[in-house]
Motif scaffolding. Structure first.
Motif, mmCIF file in Angstrom:
data_model
loop_
_atom_site.group_PDB
_atom_site.id
_atom_site.type_symbol
_atom_site.label_atom_id
_atom_site.label_comp_id
_atom_site.label_asym_id
_atom_site.label_seq_id
_atom_site.Cartn_x
_atom_site.Cartn_y
_atom_site.Cartn_z
ATOM 1 N N ILE A 162 -59.707 46.942 57.384
ATOM 2 C CA ILE A 162 -60.083 47.682 58.584
ATOM 3 C C ILE A 162 -60.548 49.065 58.135
ATOM 4 N N LEU A 163 -61.728 49.467 58.587
ATOM 5 C CA LEU A 163 -62.292 50.763 58.246
ATOM 6 C C LEU A 163 -62.183 51.703 59.446
ATOM 7 N N ALA A 164 -62.656 52.914 59.269
ATOM 8 C CA ALA A 164 -62.670 53.902 60.354
ATOM 9 C C ALA A 164 -63.973 54.674 60.289
ATOM 10 N N VAL A 165 -64.493 55.056 61.446
ATOM 11 C CA VAL A 165 -65.696 55.875 61.502
ATOM 12 C C VAL A 165 -65.517 56.915 62.593
ATOM 13 N N ASP A 166 -65.893 58.144 62.284
ATOM 14 C CA ASP A 166 -65.782 59.252 63.227
ATOM 15 C C ASP A 166 -67.155 59.654 63.736
ATOM 16 N N ASP A 167 -67.155 60.616 64.645
ATOM 17 C CA ASP A 167 -68.376 61.048 65.321
ATOM 18 C C ASP A 167 -69.123 62.084 64.492
ATOM 19 N N SER A 168 -69.553 61.671 63.299
ATOM 20 C CA SER A 168 -70.351 62.560 62.453
ATOM 21 C C SER A 168 -71.258 61.710 61.585
ATOM 22 N N MET A 169 -72.389 62.267 61.199
ATOM 23 C CA MET A 169 -73.327 61.501 60.388
ATOM 24 C C MET A 169 -72.746 61.191 59.020
ATOM 25 N N ASP A 170 -71.990 62.122 58.450
ATOM 26 C CA ASP A 170 -71.360 61.858 57.156
ATOM 27 C C ASP A 170 -70.443 60.645 57.240
ATOM 28 N N SER A 171 -69.657 60.578 58.302
ATOM 29 C CA SER A 171 -68.725 59.464 58.456
ATOM 30 C C SER A 171 -69.470 58.151 58.677
ATOM 31 N N ILE A 172 -70.550 58.200 59.452
ATOM 32 C CA ILE A 172 -71.322 56.986 59.722
ATOM 33 C C ILE A 172 -71.959 56.455 58.442
ATOM 34 N N LEU A 173 -72.546 57.348 57.640
ATOM 35 C CA LEU A 173 -73.147 56.907 56.385
ATOM 36 C C LEU A 173 -72.085 56.416 55.401
ATOM 37 N N ASN A 174 -70.923 57.030 55.432
ATOM 38 C CA ASN A 174 -69.824 56.568 54.578
ATOM 39 C C ASN A 174 -69.352 55.171 55.013
ATOM 40 N N TRP A 175 -69.408 54.920 56.318
ATOM 41 C CA TRP A 175 -69.079 53.576 56.832
ATOM 42 C C TRP A 175 -69.995 52.531 56.200
ATOM 43 N N TYR A 176 -71.295 52.824 56.165
ATOM 44 C CA TYR A 176 -72.235 51.887 55.555
ATOM 45 C C TYR A 176 -71.857 51.616 54.102
ATOM 46 N N LYS A 177 -71.512 52.665 53.402
ATOM 47 C CA LYS A 177 -71.188 52.535 51.979
ATOM 48 C C LYS A 177 -69.920 51.710 51.781
ATOM 49 N N GLU A 178 -68.858 52.066 52.491
ATOM 50 C CA GLU A 178 -67.584 51.368 52.309
ATOM 51 C C GLU A 178 -67.685 49.896 52.709
ATOM 52 N N LEU A 202 -74.435 64.677 74.938
ATOM 53 C CA LEU A 202 -75.312 65.580 74.204
ATOM 54 C C LEU A 202 -74.776 65.858 72.810
ATOM 55 N N LEU A 203 -75.707 66.162 71.899
ATOM 56 C CA LEU A 203 -75.338 66.606 70.560
ATOM 57 C C LEU A 203 -74.949 68.071 70.607
ATOM 58 N N ARG A 204 -73.885 68.375 69.887
ATOM 59 C CA ARG A 204 -73.427 69.772 69.888
ATOM 60 C C ARG A 204 -74.417 70.689 69.184
ATOM 61 N N SER A 205 -75.013 70.185 68.094
ATOM 62 C CA SER A 205 -75.844 71.063 67.269
ATOM 63 C C SER A 205 -77.171 71.418 67.933
ATOM 64 N N SER A 206 -77.867 70.398 68.483
ATOM 65 C CA SER A 206 -79.207 70.636 68.995
ATOM 66 C C SER A 206 -79.318 70.566 70.508
ATOM 67 N N GLY A 207 -78.325 70.038 71.141
ATOM 68 C CA GLY A 207 -78.394 69.863 72.579
ATOM 69 C C GLY A 207 -79.158 68.630 72.996
ATOM 70 N N GLY A 208 -79.661 67.859 72.010
ATOM 71 C CA GLY A 208 -80.353 66.622 72.318
ATOM 72 C C GLY A 208 -79.367 65.519 72.681
ATOM 73 N N THR A 209 -79.908 64.366 73.045
ATOM 74 C CA THR A 209 -79.067 63.236 73.432
ATOM 75 C C THR A 209 -78.648 62.446 72.197
ATOM 76 N N ALA A 210 -77.389 62.044 72.147
ATOM 77 C CA ALA A 210 -76.874 61.267 71.024
ATOM 78 C C ALA A 210 -77.482 59.873 71.002
ATOM 79 N N SER A 211 -77.493 59.268 69.827
ATOM 80 C CA SER A 211 -78.052 57.919 69.681
ATOM 81 C C SER A 211 -77.137 56.862 70.263
ATOM 82 N N GLY A 212 -75.842 57.053 70.138
ATOM 83 C CA GLY A 212 -74.902 56.058 70.614
ATOM 84 C C GLY A 212 -74.547 55.051 69.531
ATOM 85 N N PRO A 213 -73.385 54.422 69.619
ATOM 86 C CA PRO A 213 -72.924 53.503 68.563
ATOM 87 C C PRO A 213 -73.797 52.278 68.374
#
Length: 988
Positions: A162-178, A202-213
């Motif tokens: 069982i893996l884990a993924v958080d709400d960040s691009m680093d975590s999402i890319l790490n999910w792919y790797k693991e 919304l994205l915190r950094s840019s105010g744009g809309t998130a992609s979603g899971p």
């Protein structure tokens, strides 16, 4: 190379001050001074496997050594899957002794290094007992143990992650790797994507809309598909979970259903959308099982018909509401269409959680049996329950208890030396030491005991055995805690762990026993729970989890089990592989054992077994009482177990498992969306942790056809023209009555007689054509003369022949009857049509190849083997302009090698002893009879019409073909396993 994290090299987790000096191991199976190998007769065998398409030898190892009581299938699977070293090299393992020693001696050494045994003598007894049980197929570790332990590879012992993924691009890319690292090693992983913010936030950094899971699922799915194609030991397997209150849950529910629509459209357009086909990679989300995590709050909203709030991932506030009942119906609708998503019952799962102070359980492994903390793993082992059925019909509880003690000890030892794919997984696993003991052959045990799978008696015995297994496991875990200490996370979770132990004990007390057999097992289970809680209160427990019910795919065949996991028997008749090559069809050996248990005489048993061998079922078997029919109900066939029968068996055993159950509830094609809703709802009511369904044929839709609506003015006149007509002028209508004209075949006409085999069923087809070309009649020979099957095929042949002579285009028949699915189905002996979904599917594909021009066939997606090969070589189905076309191919595809092309003159010269079959049909008063010369009567086939029922009862239409050997796979939990070579679709 796979990234690995080694286990501790010191004595961490070893014996602490004040604890006992190690375990004393008693002999159960072995005798002092006699090694288990010395009591076995060994023999040498040749293991050879061939490519199912070309006949090329793809694996060959001669002279391998196995006990004489191991089946050819078991020895083949172990040789091809588990023997290490390059084939042909001196380092290659060539005996089961080498394999067992490699694994067992590694466990023994680690046990001694980490203080598990009181004396050297106890370590030796442990070695002998473990060797004996593996040698005699009493149990098996999961596949990674056989792959890795004792080799130069990383010592990975776990099959479930069982893996884990958080709400960040680093975590999402790490999910792919693991995930990729785990897939590379042939294992599977699951995770929950609900921490990723939705596409409505919304994205915190840019105010744009998130992609979603769901968008990130695409990348992970493509990665899994790529790694799967790289030739790993097993296909990549993964589970993706989303919480029901996630704002993107509605999109998640529809992901795979929409893709199935795409598959149908592309297939009908001529693309290769078969499993492993060239074009299937264009379809997304196919490498994962999808599950929605539902809470009690949501299920009560479904029950009450109220709204349910969807919550933002960042703030937790409700940002949208849905009609709970409608969402639940949408989930069932999607499952009806494509079998996804399944459900995981979140509240129930976490109510049975032993370590909630550390974190919630949010996900599972791909098959849904392992459920625990994020970034964790579980190693599995399964007992062969039939080994504990004694000659007097009782279950050997005492020996079962001793076996469980030894297996749990070995499984816990493995964590001391195991490697893990990531540091986080290694840390969590060593801290909580999750184990997953389970069993196989439950269905065979119940049948041999004279108990129906879907019966109160069958459920009582299954519940009692499961309770005994888990109660003994936790008792041994408590004893291990007194020797080498409790798991590191126990102190923080001592009270919730003890609370779950009491819940298990209370569930055991609530079991309603019915027969002497389950009463005895239940009595012993009650003792084990009482003793385990008493010892655990003092010592704590060594393991946060102890038991699951896994699919037992490959290892089930290694143990020569008739049934996998918690599944019922698949069918009453199976194919048995022979040591010298080939196979034979036999009635399950559990059938005569069950009849003996039910009190039938030897003569009656022989008559019933002979009847089953001929018919494939027990209905109307001579001497068999109707009230005993249910004992022989199977997953498939004439008396298939009802869906709720599967759910009730899961509910009976679930309270006695640390994890959950890998099992898919199979439903007939006629099942409705409402029935799936009820199954999912009852799963919640009955306390299951997870549930998935599969409706037969749901993943292979019928060809789509859209009929354009005709305009009101069929003759093309506009409304103005009609309005210009003088209203006083009477409208004169000319009515043209069209009557079809029959074009009879001449007395002498060219014909083709061809033998065929579909899924083991043999038949003959004679097709006659007009002298100016064009099919005019079809006659089919299938089954015994005078049988119902033969009569039906005669009538069908006449109907099709008359239709052809009255002008029904062959193309219409081909469009209607190809892709029609029913048994017999499977492999054929025709190189142009290697797989067929039914006899009708084969017949009309063959006729299309023989009589339709290429441009018509290509629109339907039917090509000959030469055309498909040419497409692979050149990118085009058609030959190059300068390529010479063989005469047979210029008109139609080449026939099968055994096709017999004869003219009518040849037919008239047939042996005088062969009588002509006259078929006659009355069309109307003006029509004369239709006569046709039939095919030469078939010689007695190896598969008579009655024997076809054996195939019908033992084949699942929608099971995929094995990627390794091409054999049709069979269900194993929520995955599929190949009986030919042991390959799985991602299970252990």
């Amino acid at each position: 190379m796979t990234e690995t994290v080694s286990g501790p090299t010191g004595r961490k987790g070893g014996r602490a001050r004040g604890r006992s000096k190690g375990l004393t191991i008693d002999r159960v199976y072995t005798t002092e001074g006699v090694h288990p190998y010395d009591d076995v007769t060994w023999e040498r065998r040749d293991v050879v496997q061939q490519n199912w398409k070309t006949g090329e030898t793809v694996f060959e190892q001669r002279g391998v050594e196995f006990p004489d009581f191991w089946s050819a299938n078991a020895s083949t699977i172990v040789t091809t899957k588990y023997f290490r070293g390059a084939v042909g090299s001196e380092d290659r393992e060539q005996s089961l002794k080498q394999l067992l020693d490699r694994v067992v001696l590694t466990y023994v050494k680690a046990g001694k290094d980490h203080g598990y045994f009181a004396t050297e003598s106890d370590a030796e007894v442990f070695e002998h007992e473990l060797t004996y049980m593996l040698l005699h197929q009493v149990f098996s570790f999961n596949s990674p143990v056989w792959f890795n332990v004792g080799t130069s590879s990383p010592q990975q012992v776990s099959a479930c992650f069982i893996l884990a993924v958080d709400d960040s691009m680093d975590s999402i890319l790490n999910w792919y790797k693991e995930e990729g690292l785990i897939f590379k090693g042939g294992s599977g992983a699951g995770l929950n994507l609900s921490r990723i913010r939705s596409s409505k936030e919304l994205l915190r950094s840019s105010g744009g809309t998130a992609s979603g899971p769901v968008s990130f699922m695409r990348g992970a799915d493509a990665s899994a598909g790529t790694i799967k194609s790289g030739g790993a030991t097993r296909r990549a397997a993964k589970m993706v979970v989303l919480d029901v209150d996630h704002p993107d849950v509605e999109e998640f529910v529809q992901t795979k259903a929409r893709e199935e629509d795409k598959i149908r459209v592309l297939r009908d357009a001529g693309f290769d959308m078969d499993l492993g086909g060239d074009d299937i990679t264009s379809v997304q989300y196919q490498n994962a099982n999808n599950s929605v995590r539902v809470t009690d709050e949501f299920m009560r909203a479904v029950e009450d018909g109220t709204d349910f709030g969807l919550r933002a991932r960042t703030t937790g506030e409700v940002i949208d509401t849905v009609d709970a009942k409608k969402l639940f119906a949408d989930i069932a609708q999607a499952a009806w269409e494509c079998a996804d998503p399944g459900l995981q019952y979140d509240t129930t799962i976490n109510d049975w959680h032993t370590t909630p102070e550390t974190g919630r359980i949010t996900a599972s492994n791909p098959c849904s049996e392992y459920m625990h903390l994020d970034n964790s793993s579980c190693n599995l082992a399964s007992l062969n329950l039939l080994k504990f059925l004694q000659d007097d019909g009782s279950f050997d509880s005492a020996t079962f208890v001793k076996a469980v003690e030894l297996i749990i000890t070995a499984m816990d030892i493995s964590i001391c030396f195991a490697d893990f794919p990531t540091e986080a997984i290694g840390e969590t696993t060593r801290k909580f030491r999750q184990l997953g003991i389970g069993y196989a052959n439950l269905g065979a045990l119940l049948m041999a005991s004279g108990l129906a799978y879907d019966s109160d008696g069958g459920r009582a015995l299954a519940a009692s055995i499961t309770s005994l297994m888990t109660g003994t496991s936790y008792r041994r875990s408590a004893e291990l805690a007194g020797v080498v200490g409790p798991y590191d996370g126990f102190k923080q979770n001592a009270e919730p762990h003890a609370r779950v132990m009491r819940k298990h004990q209370a569930a055991n007390d609530a079991v309603r026993t019915m027969h002497a057999m389950d009463i005895a097992v239940h009595r012993e289970a009650t003792k084990q729970w009482a003793k385990g809680i008493e010892i655990g209160t003092k010592n704590g427990w060594r393991n946060a989890q102890a038991s699951v019910l896994a699919p037992t795919g490959t290892i089930g065949f290694m143990m020569d089990c008739d049934t996998t996991g918690i599944e019922p028997d698949f069918s009453l008749v199976k194919f048995k592989k022979l040591v010298g090559g080939g196979s034979m069809q036999i009635v399950n050996q559990t059938v005569p054992a069950a009849l003996k248990k039910l009190g039938y005489t030897t003569e009656t048993i022989e008559a019933i077994v002979e009847y089953i061998a001929e018919h494939g079922h027990v209905i109307d078997a001579p001497g068999l009482k109707p009230e005993h029919y249910e004992v022989f109900d199977c997953a498939m066939g004439e008396r298939a177990i009802k869906p709720m029968g599967h759910v009730r068996m899961m509910a009976a055993t679930q309270p006695f498992l640390s994890g959950a159950i890998s099992k898919t509830v199979n439903m007939p094609e006629t099942a409705t969306v409402e029935e799936i809703q009820d199954i999912y709802f009852q799963g919640w009511k009955l306390g299951l942790k997870a549930l998935a369904v599969y409706r037969d044929n749901c993943k292979v839709g019928q060809p789509l056809s859209v009929e354009k609506k005709k305009s009101a003015d069929a003759d093309g006149r506009g409304a103005s023209e009609a309005s210009d007509r003088d209203p006083a002028e009477p409208e004169v209508k000319t009515v043209v009555i069209e009557k079809p004209t029959r074009k009879r075949l001449p007395k002498k006409r060219p014909s083709i007689t061809q033998s065929f085999t579909v899924g083991g069923a043999e038949g003959y087809m004679t097709s006659g054509s007009y002298p100016d070309d064009g099919l005019g009649e079809v006659f089919l020979k299938l089954g015994k003369q005078g049988s119902t099957l033969a009569g039906v095929m005669d009538a069908f042949s006449i109907a099709v022949s008359i239709g052809l002579q009255y002008g029904v285009p062959l193309e219409t028949y081909v469009q209607k009857f190809t892709n029609l699915k029913f048994e017999p189905a499977g492999l054929t002996d025709d190189p142009d049509v290697r797989m067929s979904q039914s006899i009708m599917d084969y017949i009309f594909r063959r006729l299309a190849l023989d009589y339709l021009p290429f441009d018509v066939r290509s629109q339907i997606g039917i090509y000959s083997a030469e055309e498909r090969q040419r497409q692979l070589d050149t990118g085009s189905y058609l030959p190059a302009e300068d390529e010479e076309i063989p005469e047979s191919e210029s008109l139609k595809s080449s026939p099968a090698p055994d096709t017999d092309r004869r003219g009518a003159s040849e037919a008239s010269d047939r042996d005088a002893s062969v009588a002509e079959l006259e078929r006659e049909a009355q069309i109307d008063a003006d029509d004369a009879e239709i006569m046709a010369e039939s095919a030469k009567p078939a010689p007695r086939s190896a598969h008579t019409s009655a024997e076809l029922l054996q195939v019908i009862s033992g084949t699942e239409v929608d099971a995929p073909l094995c990627f390794t050997c091409g054999t049709k796979m069979r269900p194993a939990g929520s995955c599929h396993v190949c009986e030919g070579c042991g390959a799985t679709s991602g299970c252990s």
